[in-house]
Design an enzyme around this catalytic site. Sequence first.
Site, PDB file in Angstrom:
ATOM      1  N   GLY A   7      78.271  32.495  20.691  1.00 40.25           N
ATOM      2  CA  GLY A   7      77.868  33.886  20.905  1.00 40.25           C
ATOM      3  C   GLY A   7      79.106  34.634  21.381  1.00 40.25           C
ATOM      4  N   ARG A  56      76.217  40.722  43.003  1.00 45.43           N
ATOM      5  CA  ARG A  56      75.657  42.088  43.068  1.00 45.43           C
ATOM      6  C   ARG A  56      75.310  42.428  44.507  1.00 45.43           C
ATOM      7  NH1 ARG A  56      72.363  41.418  37.436  1.00 45.43           N
ATOM      8  NH2 ARG A  56      73.984  42.369  36.149  1.00 45.43           N
ATOM      9  N   ASN A 115      64.962  34.074  21.493  1.00 45.03           N
ATOM     10  CA  ASN A 115      66.149  33.397  22.017  1.00 45.03           C
ATOM     11  C   ASN A 115      65.983  31.883  22.083  1.00 45.03           C
ATOM     12  OD1 ASN A 115      67.585  35.712  22.109  1.00 45.03           O
ATOM     13  ND2 ASN A 115      67.525  35.981  24.329  1.00 45.03           N
ATOM     14  N   ASP A 143      80.236  32.620  16.401  1.00 44.50           N
ATOM     15  CA  ASP A 143      79.141  33.578  16.274  1.00 44.50           C
ATOM     16  C   ASP A 143      78.631  33.534  14.836  1.00 44.50           C
ATOM     17  OD1 ASP A 143      78.374  36.213  18.245  1.00 44.50           O
ATOM     18  OD2 ASP A 143      77.711  36.353  16.153  1.00 44.50           O
ATOM     19  N   GLY A 150      80.021  36.752  25.794  1.00 38.38           N
ATOM     20  CA  GLY A 150      80.829  35.647  25.267  1.00 38.38           C
ATOM     21  C   GLY A 150      82.300  36.007  25.223  1.00 38.38           C
ATOM     22  N   HIS A 153      65.979  33.666  37.506  1.00 38.30           N
ATOM     23  CA  HIS A 153      66.747  34.868  37.195  1.00 38.30           C
ATOM     24  C   HIS A 153      65.812  35.927  36.634  1.00 38.30           C
ATOM     25  CE1 HIS A 153      70.178  37.289  36.354  1.00 38.30           C
ATOM     26  NE2 HIS A 153      70.075  37.207  35.041  1.00 38.30           N
ATOM     27  N   ARG A 197      68.716  42.428  26.507  1.00 43.63           N
ATOM     28  CA  ARG A 197      67.588  43.337  26.758  1.00 43.63           C
ATOM     29  C   ARG A 197      67.900  44.755  26.312  1.00 43.63           C
ATOM     30  NH1 ARG A 197      65.589  43.281  32.764  1.00 43.63           N
ATOM     31  NH2 ARG A 197      67.661  42.605  33.387  1.00 43.63           N
ATOM     32  N   GLY A 226      79.507  37.879  21.525  1.00 43.03           N
ATOM     33  CA  GLY A 226      79.153  39.265  21.840  1.00 43.03           C
ATOM     34  C   GLY A 226      79.802  39.691  23.147  1.00 43.03           C
TER      35      GLY A 226
HETATM   36  O1  TXD Z   1      73.173  36.135  34.170  1.00 51.15           O
HETATM   37  C1  TXD Z   1      72.750  35.921  33.072  1.00 51.15           C
HETATM   38  N1  TXD Z   1      72.216  34.745  32.788  1.00 51.15           N
HETATM   39  C2  TXD Z   1      72.851  36.949  32.023  1.00 51.15           C
HETATM   40  C3  TXD Z   1      72.258  36.683  30.731  1.00 51.15           C
HETATM   41  C4  TXD Z   1      73.707  38.066  32.179  1.00 51.15           C
HETATM   42  C5  TXD Z   1      74.000  38.868  31.117  1.00 51.15           C
HETATM   43  C6  TXD Z   1      73.476  38.647  29.782  1.00 51.15           C
HETATM   44  N2  TXD Z   1      72.446  37.660  29.742  1.00 51.15           N
HETATM   45  C7  TXD Z   1      71.914  37.256  28.441  1.00 51.15           C
HETATM   46  O2  TXD Z   1      72.956  36.664  27.651  1.00 51.15           O
HETATM   47  C8  TXD Z   1      71.395  38.383  27.595  1.00 51.15           C
HETATM   48  O3  TXD Z   1      70.094  38.758  28.004  1.00 51.15           O
HETATM   49  C9  TXD Z   1      71.409  37.739  26.225  1.00 51.15           C
HETATM   50  O4  TXD Z   1      70.269  36.915  26.075  1.00 51.15           O
HETATM   51  C10 TXD Z   1      72.660  36.865  26.261  1.00 51.15           C
HETATM   52  C11 TXD Z   1      73.871  37.480  25.548  1.00 51.15           C
HETATM   53  O5  TXD Z   1      74.122  38.750  26.062  1.00 51.15           O
HETATM   54  P1  TXD Z   1      75.267  39.664  25.431  1.00 51.15           P
HETATM   55  O6  TXD Z   1      75.349  40.902  26.250  1.00 51.15           O
HETATM   56  O7  TXD Z   1      76.494  38.861  25.240  1.00 51.15           O
HETATM   57  O8  TXD Z   1      74.627  40.018  24.015  1.00 51.15           O
HETATM   58  P2  TXD Z   1      75.386  40.410  22.668  1.00 51.15           P
HETATM   59  O9  TXD Z   1      76.583  41.255  22.949  1.00 51.15           O
HETATM   60  O10 TXD Z   1      74.364  40.935  21.748  1.00 51.15           O
HETATM   61  O11 TXD Z   1      75.929  39.016  22.118  1.00 51.15           O
HETATM   62  C12 TXD Z   1      75.095  38.005  21.668  1.00 51.15           C
HETATM   63  C13 TXD Z   1      75.773  37.409  20.479  1.00 51.15           C
HETATM   64  C14 TXD Z   1      75.905  38.363  19.291  1.00 51.15           C
HETATM   65  O12 TXD Z   1      77.269  38.508  18.931  1.00 51.15           O
HETATM   66  C15 TXD Z   1      75.105  37.676  18.190  1.00 51.15           C
HETATM   67  O13 TXD Z   1      75.659  37.857  16.898  1.00 51.15           O
HETATM   68  C16 TXD Z   1      75.186  36.238  18.636  1.00 51.15           C
HETATM   69  O14 TXD Z   1      75.011  36.276  20.027  1.00 51.15           O
HETATM   70  N3  TXD Z   1      74.183  35.371  18.016  1.00 51.15           N
HETATM   71  C17 TXD Z   1      74.456  34.114  17.654  1.00 51.15           C
HETATM   72  N4  TXD Z   1      75.572  33.376  17.753  1.00 51.15           N
HETATM   73  C18 TXD Z   1      75.533  32.114  17.267  1.00 51.15           C
HETATM   74  N5  TXD Z   1      74.432  31.557  16.724  1.00 51.15           N
HETATM   75  C19 TXD Z   1      73.288  32.269  16.633  1.00 51.15           C
HETATM   76  N6  TXD Z   1      72.185  31.711  16.098  1.00 51.15           N
HETATM   77  C20 TXD Z   1      73.273  33.595  17.091  1.00 51.15           C
HETATM   78  N7  TXD Z   1      72.324  34.561  17.148  1.00 51.15           N
HETATM   79  C21 TXD Z   1      72.895  35.638  17.704  1.00 51.15           C
END
Ligand code: TXD
Length: 308
Positions: free
Chosen positions: A9, A151, A95, A33, A14, A175, A82, A11
């Site tokens: 991931g 925080r 997820n 990704d 990541g 969480h 979210r 995003g």
């Molecule tokens: O403290 C915590 N645990 C958290 C959790 C704090 C912040 C974010 N939190 C969670 O992490 C958030 O609720 C999401 O469930 C994840 C990822 O958050 P992010 O902000 O990084 O989301 P993005 O920017 O959308 O990135 C997710 C990436 C995106 O590039 C998708 O293309 C990719 O995940 N993605 C995948 N990668 C690989 N394989 C698969 N199947 C896949 N599906 C989506």
Amino acid sequence: MKNKVSIIGAGMTGSTSAHWLAEREIADLVLVDVVEGMPQGKALDLLEAMPVIGKDVMVVGSNDYAATAGSDIVVITAGLPRKPGMSRDDLLFANAEIVKIAAEESIKYSPNAILMMLTNPLDAMAQVAMKVTQLPALRVVGQAGILDSARMRAFVALELGVSVENIHCYVLGGHGDEMVPLTRASNVAGIPLEDTMPADRLAAIVDRTRKGGGEIVSLLKTGSAYYAPAVAIAQMVEAILKDKHLIVPASAYLQGEYGLKGIFFGVPVQLGRTGVEKVIEYSLTDTEMAALQKSAAGVAENITKLNL
Ligand code: TXD
């Protein structure tokens, strides 16, 4: 031999985790990704930043898990974040599918890796990852507690005008909005937090901490927090790779600790080269224990929904 950390991931969280990790120069990095070109582009951009900060870190991007082979740690951030108005639990089923594949594929190529989870709903996703990989509990850990505690520390620093370095706060539990900021165990340079400000100010900080993720989501509108979650990941990765025996709040599989069994839950853990070396047990008051139980019930509900 250099350590290798793969991040599934690429995003916001990541790629920002890769950024914080690259600055620490503790491992070569792989970003994976599903979006074509994106992890490659981000990895190349980060690689090209290394000469400026003088760090020798290899950064590779790929759409193929083969690139992650031989990782010491795999961080899973893949999934949906979210949107305003959504709770973390609204992400549950979508997820879980993503995390299942990410965990299975990662362990196929790195059978000895430690899995570090970030995807929400965090505690349930850690459990999905452990179940599909059959890894021992000490090799699966979720990040949430460092973020939630940071925080709270930031809000206390703003309130008191004291350095963040002097402020130690501990947030336990799942969480979610029922997380448990342990004000009794928190302190400012050794002075109990509860003695540093009026009760109503502290209650406001506890409330803002619990809703801290939602506050950022409603401001950003298109995603959730990433700087603070990502630096928390970097701290955990460093603690493991350097075998620091660092105690941090994190989501770990409980086997009777705090009266809870068979769920991932936010508790103080000691992190070292083998992963979760131990779960630390605070002695809690009845009120604190009741708050933890309430938070645990929310996590258990997700586990039931997923048939785990
Ligand atoms: O403290 C915590 N645990 C958290 C959790 C704090 C912040 C974010 N939190 C969670 O992490 C958030 O609720 C999401 O469930 C994840 C990822 O958050 P992010 O902000 O990084 O989301 P993005 O920017 O959308 O990135 C997710 C990436 C995106 O590039 C998708 O293309 C990719 O995940 N993605 C995948 N990668 C690989 N394989 C698969 N199947 C896949 N599906 C989506």
